[in-house]
Design a protein around this motif. Structure first.
Motif, PDB file in Angstrom:
ATOM      1  N   ARG A  72      28.077  43.537  44.638  1.00 55.57           N
ATOM      2  CA  ARG A  72      27.523  42.547  45.560  1.00 55.57           C
ATOM      3  C   ARG A  72      26.245  42.035  44.933  1.00 55.57           C
ATOM      4  O   ARG A  72      25.424  42.788  44.446  1.00 55.57           O
ATOM      5  CB  ARG A  72      27.204  43.171  46.911  1.00 55.57           C
TER       6      ARG A  72
ATOM      7  N   ALA B 194      27.463  48.057  49.046  1.00 55.49           N
ATOM      8  CA  ALA B 194      28.919  47.947  49.217  1.00 55.49           C
ATOM      9  C   ALA B 194      29.690  48.407  47.993  1.00 55.49           C
ATOM     10  O   ALA B 194      30.853  48.768  48.084  1.00 55.49           O
ATOM     11  CB  ALA B 194      29.293  46.501  49.541  1.00 55.49           C
TER      12      ALA B 194
ATOM     13  N   GLY C 160      33.006  42.502  49.462  1.00 59.46           N
ATOM     14  CA  GLY C 160      32.750  43.627  50.345  1.00 59.46           C
ATOM     15  C   GLY C 160      32.169  43.220  51.682  1.00 59.46           C
ATOM     16  O   GLY C 160      31.670  44.058  52.426  1.00 59.46           O
TER      17      GLY C 160
ATOM     18  N   ARG D 285      36.120  48.263  43.743  1.00 56.06           N
ATOM     19  CA  ARG D 285      34.805  47.767  44.152  1.00 56.06           C
ATOM     20  C   ARG D 285      34.217  46.919  43.038  1.00 56.06           C
ATOM     21  O   ARG D 285      34.375  47.188  41.873  1.00 56.06           O
ATOM     22  CB  ARG D 285      33.861  48.917  44.482  1.00 56.06           C
TER      23      ARG D 285
END
Length: 476
Positions: free
Chosen positions: A10, A121, A306, A7
């Motif tokens: 964002r 996200a 994402g 990840r």
């Protein structure tokens, strides 16, 4: 060593729119009296085992590989630590920074603050601030006194909308302590705090936030991570923050700008959905600006936000889109010339592209039957053959082979009609246009000229159920 994090942050552009090992090594950072750079100098470390480097090594025949290899994989980018791994973080960091040669500067992006991304996200991080400080101590111990650049907690200062006043105070204290812990463990570490970006908070607001979070003990701040604002706008924003910090009694701070995706084009903030973005300035500590210590690729090009793909996953289509029209870096001129006849056969990406809304389970990777669907003669001297190469709930991947007839051709056009519910998500090795359900793909400048019986391939990912359309191929 753990894998690259899955990840990545964002950015909050949508919100903004609404509103030493020894003293000798450490000394290599100093750039005293130089008018060509900020407070640091040296070559940036490039990880030979990064996701993009692994993809290039695994896909030597992919038509996108030369561009991705020469313009993306050749460049240094930040190594993200975003998985809470208390027991292994020290060894991971020690291994990574230890791989850099003397004089090379690793860039580490720490992304572990609790409630990061306000639960969006890229949610995750340490369970609480106490465990966060323990993780930071282990991280700092792994640095081993080596010169490094530490990008500390993207969004942690600019994005606080989900925090109460007491939560903000606690986070500020945690960040200030983290800076002090890193500095105490490694005098060669340059630490930068989150400065947001030029289209978000005002410079005065961001300066006040930075002061509260302990930027006085840090080397400065970074801006534009995963965002697309121009370097000129970010530099002007940085100067305003520096001026405001000076007014607050916090002098001598410098800026780092993420230039990984700010080379032009506007539109949707999420690069997953926007194929008009471009890479910007190649990474360097030679900025020509005394206020700016480096232009870095903090968010590695090709790693998703994402939106259409899992955050942090490497997607070759994104990397190719970002880099295809960018100039080659001086340090990595093109190693191959785009062919004027038959290019290498394109193989599908090794990553499994999910649907626009990623499924909650891993899409099946079983390759559909390899029986060759029927070819459809075109109106000119070429034929086109369609083959589905992968499918998953709500999406599919396909490859089309274009073959010249008994004589050479100079340009080709393939047409077909989408089935009900289908759409094209990404296409490579051709120029796509869609009108209603009618799809047209035309050759590019380097793959339109085919000798008699020669073939090329283009591929694409689509949304909806897979099917086998009837193709037509024509040549001017």
């Amino acid at each position: 060593m753990s894998q690259h994090p899955i990840r990545r942050p964002r950015r909050a552009a949508a919100i903004a729119a609404v509103a030493v090992g020894c003293t000798v090594l450490a000394g290599a950072w100093l750039n005293a009296g130089s008018a060509s750079a900020g407070a640091i100098s040296g070559s940036l470390y490039r990880d030979p085992n990064s996701p993009v480097a692994r993809w290039v090594a695994a896909n030597p025949s992919d038509s996108r590989t030369p561009v991705i290899r020469d313009k993306v994989a050749s460049q240094p980018a930040a190594h993200w630590l975003s998985t809470f791994n208390q027991s292994t973080v020290q060894s991971e960091v020690a291994t990574y920074v230890g791989a850099a040669a003397v004089g090379q500067l690793p860039v580490l992006s720490v992304y572990e603050i609790p409630n990061r991304d306000c639960g969006g996200a890229s949610a995750g991080g340490a369970p609480n601030l106490t465990q966060y400080q323990s993780w930071i101590s282990s991280f700092s111990a792994g640095l081993g006194g080596r010169p490094v650049i530490v990008i500390l907690e993207t969004d942690a200062i600019a994005l606080q909308t989900c925090l109460s006043a007491s939560d903000v105070t606690a986070r500020d204290q945690a960040l200030a302590t983290a800076v002090q812990t890193i500095k105490a463990a490694d005098s060669g570490a340059k630490v930068y705090l989150d400065g947001g970006h030029s289209a978000w908070n005002s410079a005065s607001d961001q300066a006040n936030r930075l002061k509260a979070a302990g930027v006085g003990a840090a080397d400065g701040f970074f801006t534009n991570v995963s965002n697309f604002n121009s370097t000129a706008n970010e530099a002007a924003y940085g100067r305003s923050i520096i001026s405001a910090l000076n007014g607050l009694g916090v002098p001598n701070k410098h800026q780092i700008i993420d230039t990984s995706r700010n080379g032009g084009a506007s539109g949707d903030w999420c690069a997953d959905d926007n194929t008009d973005r471009r890479i910007g300035q190649y990474p360097t500590t030679n900025t020509g600006d005394a206020n700016i210590d480096a232009y870095l690729w903090i968010k590695p090009p090709g790693e998703a936000d994402g939106c259409a793909y899992a955050a942090g996953s490497f997607q070759p289509n994104l990397a190719y889109s970002l880099a295809s029209s960018a100039p080659y870096p001086p340090s990595a001129p093109p190693t191959t010339t785009p062919p004027t006849t038959t290019p290498p056969t394109t193989t599908p990406p090794t990553t499994t592209p999910p649907t626009t809304t990623p499924p909650t389970t891993v899409p099946p990777t079983t390759t559909p039957p390899t029986t060759t669907p029927p070819t459809t003669p075109g109106g000119g001297a070429c034929t086109a053959t369609y083959q589905a190469t992968n499918s998953w709930p709500g999406g599919f991947q396909a490859q089309v082979t274009v073959t010249a007839g008994g004589s050479a051709i100079n340009g080709w056009t393939v047409r077909w009609t989408l089935a009900s519910g289908q759409s094209i998500a990404q296409l490579w090795n051709g120029t796509l246009s869609v009108s209603g359900s009618a799809v047209t793909v035309r050759s590019l400048s380097y793959n339109g000229a085919l000798a008699a019986h020669a073939s090329i391939q283009f591929g694409f990912t689509g949304n909806g159920a897979a099917s086998t359309p009837a193709l037509t191929c024509t040549s001017p």
